[in-house]
Structures are given as C-alpha cells and as structure tokens.
Design a protein around this motif. Structure first.
Motif, mmCIF file in Angstrom:
data_model
loop_
_atom_site.group_PDB
_atom_site.id
_atom_site.type_symbol
_atom_site.label_atom_id
_atom_site.label_comp_id
_atom_site.label_asym_id
_atom_site.label_seq_id
_atom_site.Cartn_x
_atom_site.Cartn_y
_atom_site.Cartn_z
ATOM 1 N N LEU A 111 12.124 -8.054 -1.779
ATOM 2 C CA LEU A 111 13.044 -7.177 -1.052
ATOM 3 C C LEU A 111 12.297 -6.291 -0.060
ATOM 4 O O LEU A 111 12.761 -6.079 1.063
ATOM 5 C CB LEU A 111 13.841 -6.311 -2.036
ATOM 6 C CG LEU A 111 14.851 -7.057 -2.907
ATOM 7 C CD1 LEU A 111 15.462 -6.110 -3.930
ATOM 8 C CD2 LEU A 111 15.915 -7.714 -2.076
ATOM 9 N N ARG A 112 11.148 -5.770 -0.464
ATOM 10 C CA ARG A 112 10.357 -4.941 0.450
ATOM 11 C C ARG A 112 9.926 -5.751 1.674
ATOM 12 O O ARG A 112 10.001 -5.287 2.800
ATOM 13 C CB ARG A 112 9.125 -4.385 -0.254
ATOM 14 C CG ARG A 112 9.396 -3.220 -1.152
ATOM 15 C CD ARG A 112 8.112 -2.700 -1.788
ATOM 16 N NE ARG A 112 8.402 -1.648 -2.716
ATOM 17 C CZ ARG A 112 8.635 -0.390 -2.376
ATOM 18 N NH1 ARG A 112 8.594 -0.041 -1.108
ATOM 19 N NH2 ARG A 112 8.904 0.509 -3.280
ATOM 20 N N TRP A 113 9.453 -6.952 1.417
ATOM 21 C CA TRP A 113 8.992 -7.815 2.502
ATOM 22 C C TRP A 113 10.147 -8.140 3.447
ATOM 23 O O TRP A 113 10.016 -8.151 4.669
ATOM 24 C CB TRP A 113 8.393 -9.077 1.912
ATOM 25 C CG TRP A 113 7.473 -9.830 2.819
ATOM 26 C CD1 TRP A 113 7.362 -9.740 4.173
ATOM 27 C CD2 TRP A 113 6.517 -10.807 2.426
ATOM 28 N NE1 TRP A 113 6.409 -10.601 4.645
ATOM 29 C CE2 TRP A 113 5.872 -11.276 3.577
ATOM 30 C CE3 TRP A 113 6.144 -11.349 1.204
ATOM 31 C CZ2 TRP A 113 4.890 -12.253 3.556
ATOM 32 C CZ3 TRP A 113 5.161 -12.318 1.179
ATOM 33 C CH2 TRP A 113 4.539 -12.759 2.341
ATOM 34 N N MET A 114 11.308 -8.390 2.844
ATOM 35 C CA MET A 114 12.494 -8.735 3.613
ATOM 36 C C MET A 114 12.915 -7.574 4.521
ATOM 37 O O MET A 114 13.348 -7.790 5.658
ATOM 38 C CB MET A 114 13.621 -9.057 2.616
ATOM 39 C CG MET A 114 14.785 -9.780 3.146
ATOM 40 S SD MET A 114 15.845 -10.408 1.828
ATOM 41 C CE MET A 114 16.242 -8.992 0.872
ATOM 42 N N CYS A 115 12.752 -6.351 4.037
ATOM 43 C CA CYS A 115 13.135 -5.172 4.820
ATOM 44 C C CYS A 115 12.033 -4.726 5.772
ATOM 45 O O CYS A 115 12.258 -3.845 6.606
ATOM 46 C CB CYS A 115 13.473 -4.014 3.876
ATOM 47 S SG CYS A 115 14.924 -4.317 2.873
ATOM 48 N N GLY A 116 10.852 -5.302 5.647
ATOM 49 C CA GLY A 116 9.754 -4.937 6.529
ATOM 50 C C GLY A 116 8.967 -3.734 6.053
ATOM 51 O O GLY A 116 8.267 -3.098 6.842
ATOM 52 N N TYR A 117 9.065 -3.399 4.747
ATOM 53 C CA TYR A 117 8.341 -2.264 4.191
ATOM 54 C C TYR A 117 7.199 -2.749 3.310
ATOM 55 O O TYR A 117 7.233 -3.855 2.776
ATOM 56 C CB TYR A 117 9.264 -1.392 3.338
ATOM 57 C CG TYR A 117 10.417 -0.786 4.092
ATOM 58 C CD1 TYR A 117 10.202 -0.038 5.237
ATOM 59 C CD2 TYR A 117 11.717 -0.961 3.650
ATOM 60 C CE1 TYR A 117 11.264 0.517 5.929
ATOM 61 C CE2 TYR A 117 12.777 -0.404 4.335
ATOM 62 C CZ TYR A 117 12.540 0.334 5.468
ATOM 63 O OH TYR A 117 13.592 0.875 6.151
ATOM 64 N N THR A 118 6.209 -1.882 3.147
ATOM 65 C CA THR A 118 5.142 -2.125 2.175
ATOM 66 C C THR A 118 5.136 -0.959 1.196
ATOM 67 O O THR A 118 5.834 0.051 1.404
ATOM 68 C CB THR A 118 3.762 -2.223 2.856
ATOM 69 O OG1 THR A 118 3.444 -0.959 3.443
ATOM 70 C CG2 THR A 118 3.748 -3.310 3.924
ATOM 71 N N ARG A 119 4.328 -1.062 0.173
ATOM 72 C CA ARG A 119 4.217 0.043 -0.786
ATOM 73 C C ARG A 119 3.588 1.271 -0.135
ATOM 74 O O ARG A 119 3.827 2.389 -0.568
ATOM 75 C CB ARG A 119 3.427 -0.397 -2.005
ATOM 76 C CG ARG A 119 4.202 -1.387 -2.877
ATOM 77 C CD ARG A 119 3.427 -1.763 -4.121
ATOM 78 N NE ARG A 119 2.892 -0.637 -4.830
ATOM 79 C CZ ARG A 119 3.438 -0.081 -5.904
ATOM 80 N NH1 ARG A 119 4.566 -0.576 -6.371
ATOM 81 N NH2 ARG A 119 2.881 0.940 -6.505
ATOM 82 N N LYS A 120 2.809 1.053 0.907
ATOM 83 C CA LYS A 120 2.185 2.178 1.607
ATOM 84 C C LYS A 120 3.206 3.046 2.329
ATOM 85 O O LYS A 120 2.929 4.206 2.638
ATOM 86 C CB LYS A 120 1.148 1.672 2.603
ATOM 87 C CG LYS A 120 -0.070 1.090 1.948
ATOM 88 C CD LYS A 120 -1.067 0.626 2.985
ATOM 89 C CE LYS A 120 -2.273 0.008 2.297
ATOM 90 N NZ LYS A 120 -3.256 -0.479 3.299
#
Length: 128
Positions: A111-120
């Motif tokens: 889901l993070r990858w799909m939204c363009g976010y990383t944990r950082k």
C-alpha cells in the motif's frame, strides 16, 4: 513426506516405488495451492502466500504505481485481486499473532509503494 498413523510409526523399509524408481521423501509439498509441511507448521505456506501477493502486485504495478490513477481505484483493485490472492487458503490456518503480523506488514508495504510513500515519510499506517 510420511504419515505416522500405524503402530510402527509408518516406517516402511522398502520406501515408495513407482516401477523401478524410488520416490524420495520430502519435508514439504504443494497440495491445492498450499504448502504442507511435515512438522505441521505454517511458515512455508505463509511465505508462499506473501510471495503470491507480491507476484500479483508486480503484475499490476504499472497501474498501481501510476500517479494519474485515483487512489480509490487502486484501493479497490487491491481489495479485489491482491488481498484475495494472499488470503487464499488461510481460512483453515490456526491463527497466530506472528502470521497476522507478517501478512499485515506485506500488505502495508504494498500500500505504501502504491501511494508513493516510504517509511521515511513517517506517515502512520492508519493514514495509509
């Protein structure tokens, strides 16, 4: 793999033979899309289910990573294709916290990858 149902522990000195070839024993095998292990653990099947989810995600990553696609459509696609692929066969698992946690971690990474976010980016899982 062997089943120890008999009194002698299922030990068969001659082994399983087909024609003149002996079939080797295995600690795990695939049956109807699930990985069955000799020791009864689910780790092999859990890892296989996560891999299947990632393969499904990668096959659709062109659409899922497209910034022009609406987030709502991406979420619907995730719920209808990727999540069922990951959860196939899990209804007969003995649920343990570690199994649920590993599945949640894998899905959240997708889901993070799909939204363009990383944990950082420090965006909470609930907000994703």
């Amino acid at each position: 793999m062997e089943c120890k149902f008999s009194a002698n522990g299922g030990q068969n000195e001659s082994g399983v033979r087909i024609g003149d070839q002996e079939v080797p024993k295995s600690d795990h095998f695939r049956y109807l899309g699930s990985i069955l292990q000799k020791n009864g653990e689910l780790d092999g099947d859990l890892n296989h289910r996560i891999q299947v989810g990632w393969m499904k995600w990668k096959s659709a990553s062109g659409v899922l990573c497209d910034h022009r696609m609406p987030q709502k459509l991406k979420g619907k696609f995730n719920r209808t294709t990727i999540r069922p692929a990951m959860l196939y066969g899990t209804e007969c698992w003995v649920v343990k916290h570690q199994h649920v946690h590993k599945m949640d971690v894998a899905e959240m990474r997708m889901l993070r990858w799909m939204c363009g976010y990383t944990r950082k980016d420090k965006i909470r899982n609930e907000d994703i």
